[in-house]
Design a protein around this motif. Structure first.
Motif, PDB file in Angstrom:
ATOM      1  N   MET A  89       0.835  -1.206   0.000  1.00 31.64           N
ATOM      2  CA  MET A  89       0.000   0.000   0.000  1.00 31.64           C
ATOM      3  C   MET A  89       0.869   1.254   0.000  1.00 31.64           C
ATOM      4  N   ARG A  90       1.889   1.278   0.865  1.00 32.66           N
ATOM      5  CA  ARG A  90       2.762   2.436   0.939  1.00 32.66           C
ATOM      6  C   ARG A  90       3.524   2.672  -0.365  1.00 32.66           C
ATOM      7  N   ILE A  91       3.930   1.567  -0.978  1.00 34.02           N
ATOM      8  CA  ILE A  91       4.600   1.692  -2.274  1.00 34.02           C
ATOM      9  C   ILE A  91       3.654   2.329  -3.286  1.00 34.02           C
ATOM     10  N   GLY A  92       2.421   1.799  -3.325  1.00 33.18           N
ATOM     11  CA  GLY A  92       1.435   2.344  -4.268  1.00 33.18           C
ATOM     12  C   GLY A  92       1.160   3.806  -4.026  1.00 33.18           C
ATOM     13  N   GLN A  93       1.032   4.191  -2.764  1.00 32.69           N
ATOM     14  CA  GLN A  93       0.781   5.607  -2.448  1.00 32.69           C
ATOM     15  C   GLN A  93       1.943   6.488  -2.888  1.00 32.69           C
ATOM     16  N   GLN A  94       3.163   5.989  -2.690  1.00 33.45           N
ATOM     17  CA  GLN A  94       4.332   6.773  -3.093  1.00 33.45           C
ATOM     18  C   GLN A  94       4.347   6.985  -4.607  1.00 33.45           C
ATOM     19  N   TYR A  95       4.087   5.896  -5.357  1.00 31.01           N
ATOM     20  CA  TYR A  95       4.035   6.024  -6.821  1.00 31.01           C
ATOM     21  C   TYR A  95       2.892   6.942  -7.246  1.00 31.01           C
ATOM     22  N   HIS A  96       1.782   6.886  -6.507  1.00 32.53           N
ATOM     23  CA  HIS A  96       0.648   7.767  -6.811  1.00 32.53           C
ATOM     24  C   HIS A  96       1.061   9.229  -6.663  1.00 32.53           C
ATOM     25  N   ARG A  97       1.761   9.523  -5.572  1.00 34.12           N
ATOM     26  CA  ARG A  97       2.207  10.899  -5.346  1.00 34.12           C
ATOM     27  C   ARG A  97       3.185  11.347  -6.443  1.00 34.12           C
ATOM     28  N   GLU A  98       3.988  10.412  -6.921  1.00 31.24           N
ATOM     29  CA  GLU A  98       4.965  10.752  -7.956  1.00 31.24           C
ATOM     30  C   GLU A  98       4.352  10.818  -9.351  1.00 31.24           C
ATOM     31  N   GLY A  99       3.078  10.444  -9.469  1.00 25.44           N
ATOM     32  CA  GLY A  99       2.399  10.521 -10.765  1.00 25.44           C
ATOM     33  C   GLY A  99       2.572   9.296 -11.644  1.00 25.44           C
ATOM     34  N   LYS A 126      -9.349   3.626  -3.833  1.00 21.44           N
ATOM     35  CA  LYS A 126     -10.404   4.489  -4.367  1.00 21.44           C
ATOM     36  C   LYS A 126      -9.829   5.817  -4.866  1.00 21.44           C
ATOM     37  N   LEU A 127      -8.919   6.360  -4.087  1.00 22.51           N
ATOM     38  CA  LEU A 127      -8.294   7.616  -4.503  1.00 22.51           C
ATOM     39  C   LEU A 127      -7.532   7.426  -5.814  1.00 22.51           C
ATOM     40  N   TYR A 128      -6.824   6.315  -5.914  1.00 22.44           N
ATOM     41  CA  TYR A 128      -6.110   6.011  -7.169  1.00 22.44           C
ATOM     42  C   TYR A 128      -7.084   5.902  -8.349  1.00 22.44           C
ATOM     43  N   GLU A 129      -8.212   5.208  -8.143  1.00 22.67           N
ATOM     44  CA  GLU A 129      -9.180   5.023  -9.228  1.00 22.67           C
ATOM     45  C   GLU A 129      -9.811   6.344  -9.652  1.00 22.67           C
ATOM     46  N   ARG A 130     -10.079   7.236  -8.670  1.00 22.55           N
ATOM     47  CA  ARG A 130     -10.615   8.556  -9.034  1.00 22.55           C
ATOM     48  C   ARG A 130      -9.596   9.347  -9.860  1.00 22.55           C
ATOM     49  N   ALA A 134     -10.028  10.553 -13.765  1.00 21.89           N
ATOM     50  CA  ALA A 134      -9.820  11.948 -14.151  1.00 21.89           C
ATOM     51  C   ALA A 134      -8.781  12.053 -15.262  1.00 21.89           C
ATOM     52  N   GLU A 135      -7.725  11.269 -15.134  1.00 24.41           N
ATOM     53  CA  GLU A 135      -6.689  11.263 -16.172  1.00 24.41           C
ATOM     54  C   GLU A 135      -7.234  10.741 -17.488  1.00 24.41           C
TER      55      GLU A 135
END
Length: 559
Positions: A89-99, A126-130, A134-135
């Motif tokens: 999860m933390r890895i995914g969040q980090q990549y999410h923040r980096e775009g 859910k945040l990733y899917e939103r 949007a993208e």
């Protein structure tokens, strides 16, 4: 010692002066974040994935999203590990923040698979899917604008008749991943490129090019009627539609028998359908009336006659082939009439058994009278195999042998000793079992020619060149006779005097023999003059000219 912190999903390892091996290893190949190395300098945390190490190691390395960092044991206060789902999860969040949404989705979905009930994981996914939605909407908006711009550009290029460039732009357009509605629009754009291209070909009187482009338009959209209408007007030649076109124009001709334009459409459609006899019927009317003043009519009529008699011949309908060719000769008196005699020969031959000596003798005489000398000799030899004392056959073959020897002497007198040697070989081979006196004369002349050739040309290479030159001369003579088949007008009388088809075959065979001898004497000539290709050319012309090589009909094959 190991000390758990307040988080249930993490374990801290304190390092008071010595290294303690981790109980949970991270595979070296996994790019992951969410482990921590806590440093002695004010408790600074370095987030990443702690790489495997042993008790003997003096350093610990951690892989971050940007680089691999290595710390001395003295720099490290503690190491904190998390459970696997939490790490993902933390890895995914980090990549999410980096775009990096691809990587973010990969790790967040893996975390959800490992622990689907964790609220933090659910919220992160859910945040990733939103963000992804949007993208996607943003990208689709950009894509639609790009599609609109590209289509406008393609339309302008098509209007300027820059069709090749329009196709290049369409290739780029097709890579933009359109939805189903846009795919239909794309199809219509491509149809218009080919359709307008076809119209431009029509303007330039390029019927073949127009046919090709309009067909391409129809392949994309078979229901595009404008392209079909233009195709029917250009050609009535596509097997998928020619029957309908032919039926339509045939009905019109019944109502208007004198309409030569409709008759021409039927003739053209018949050519496309390969109905040669129907094409002949209508082209012949138009050609004899000569009202349309269309040069294609004569060419198409000749082609239809040629295809019709050849097709009938290939199916052993020699009577039909002969009748068609006789009709051909009536309409075009300039053509070579030899095929008429060849078809007559095949009709006579197919009813003749091998043991009918009288029949073979009569057929040989008929061939001799009509310029089919090769076939005549074939049957005279056949008679002698059954009746070695047959006077008529012996006399006829002596006549041919005398002519062959005269040819050899003429070549000898002209100083072409290499050619004379090969002609003598031909005579010796042909008459070895029937005419010993001719064979002896040929052997004597051949020996004289060899002596002359040896005296004239001291080495073998020169002799090889001489044979090659003789081959070229014979090939040239053969081509001269071959050209006469199309360029000279013949009557039945002239055919009986000499036959250009027979003469062409004779000289092609002589050229082949000369080429083979030259290559045998000096194999370097094959590379120098491409002799093997010239021999193949001779064989192709001989096969084409010698219609007597056609197989007999099956019902008579064992006779």
């Amino acid at each position: 010692m190991i000390q758990r912190d307040s988080l249930s999903n993490s374990v801290s390892y304190r390092l008071p002066g010595m290294l303690i091996t981790l109980a949970m290893f991270i595979l070296a190949g996994r790019s992951a974040l969410a482990d921590y190395i806590i440093l002695n300098d004010n408790g600074r945390k370095v987030e990443g994935i702690v790489l495997p190490y042993t008790d003997e190691d003096k350093t610990i390395s951690i892989q971050t999203t940007t680089s691999k960092l290595t710390f001395q044991l003295s720099e490290i206060k503690s190491v904190e590990k998390h459970e696997e789902y939490y790490t993902f999860m933390r890895i995914g969040q980090q990549y999410h923040r980096e775009g990096n949404l691809d990587k973010a989705g990969e790790y967040l979905k893996r975390a959800f698979e490992l622990n689907p009930n964790d609220q933090d994981v659910q919220d992160a996914l859910k945040l990733y899917e939103r963000t992804l939605d949007a993208e996607a909407r943003k990208q689709q908006k950009m894509t639609n604008q790009q599609i609109d711009d590209t289509i406008d550009e393609i339309v302008k290029l098509t209007e300027k008749a820059q069709f090749e460039e329009a196709l290049k732009r369409y290739t780029a357009l097709a890579e933009l991943d359109p939805d189903e509605v846009r795919k239909i629009e794309f199809r219509d754009v491509l149809v218009q490129i080919y359709y307008q291209w076809g119209l431009k070909c029509i303007d330039h009187v390029d019927s073949a090019g127009a046919m090709k482009r309009l067909e391409q338009a129809r392949e994309i959209n078979p229901n595009f009627k404008p392209a079909l209408d233009k195709l029917i007007k250009l050609y009535e030649g596509d097997p998928s539609k020619v029957d309908e076109v032919l039926k339509y124009y045939t009905e019109m001709l019944k109502l208007n028998p004198g309409d030569d334009k409709i008759r021409l459409k039927i003739a053209n459609a018949s050519m496309v359908k390969k109905d040669w006899d129907q094409a002949i019927e209508h082209y012949k009317v138009l050609f004899l009336k000569n009202k349309l003043n269309n040069p294609d009519i004569e060419n198409n009529l000749r082609t239809a006659f040629e295809n019709s008699h050849q097709e009938k011949s290939n199916s052993f309908d020699f009577e039909g082939a002969k009748q068609t060719y006789e009709d051909f000769a009536k309409v075009f008196p300039d053509i070579d009439r030899t095929p008429i005699f060849n078809y007559e020969y095949l009709l006579r031959r197919q009813e003749l058994s091998d043991d009918n000596i009288k029949g073979h003798l009569e057929l040989a005489q008929w061939c001799m009278d009509n310029g089919l000398d090769d076939k005549a000799q074939r049957h005279f030899f056949h008679v002698l195999r059954f009746d070695k004392n047959n006077e008529a056959a012996s006399k006829a073959l002596l006549h041919y042998a005398t002519l062959d020897m005269q040819d050899a002497r003429n070549v000898y007198q002209k100083g072409n000793y290499a050619g004379a040697i090969n002609l003598c070989d031909e005579v010796i081979e042909k008459y070895s079992t029937t005419l010993p006196s001719i064979v002896q004369a040929a052997t004597d002349l051949q020996e004289e020619a060899r002596i002359k050739l040896t005296a004239k040309l001291k080495d073998q290479a020169q002799q090889a060149e001489s044979y090659y030159a003789s081959g070229e001369q014979n090939f040239s003579q053969a081509m001269s006779f071959f050209q006469q088949l199309n360029d000279t007008r013949y009557t039945e009388t002239s055919v009986k005097i000499y036959n250009p088809r027979t003469e062409a075959i004779r000289y092609f065979k002589r050229a082949k023999r000369d080429y083979q001898t030259a290559a045998r004497l000096d194999n370097t000539l094959n590379i120098k003059y491409s002799i093997s290709d010239k021999i193949k050319d001779c064989d192709r012309y001989i096969d084409r000219l010698d219609s007597g090589a056609l197989p007999l009909p099956p019902k008579n094959r064992n006779r």
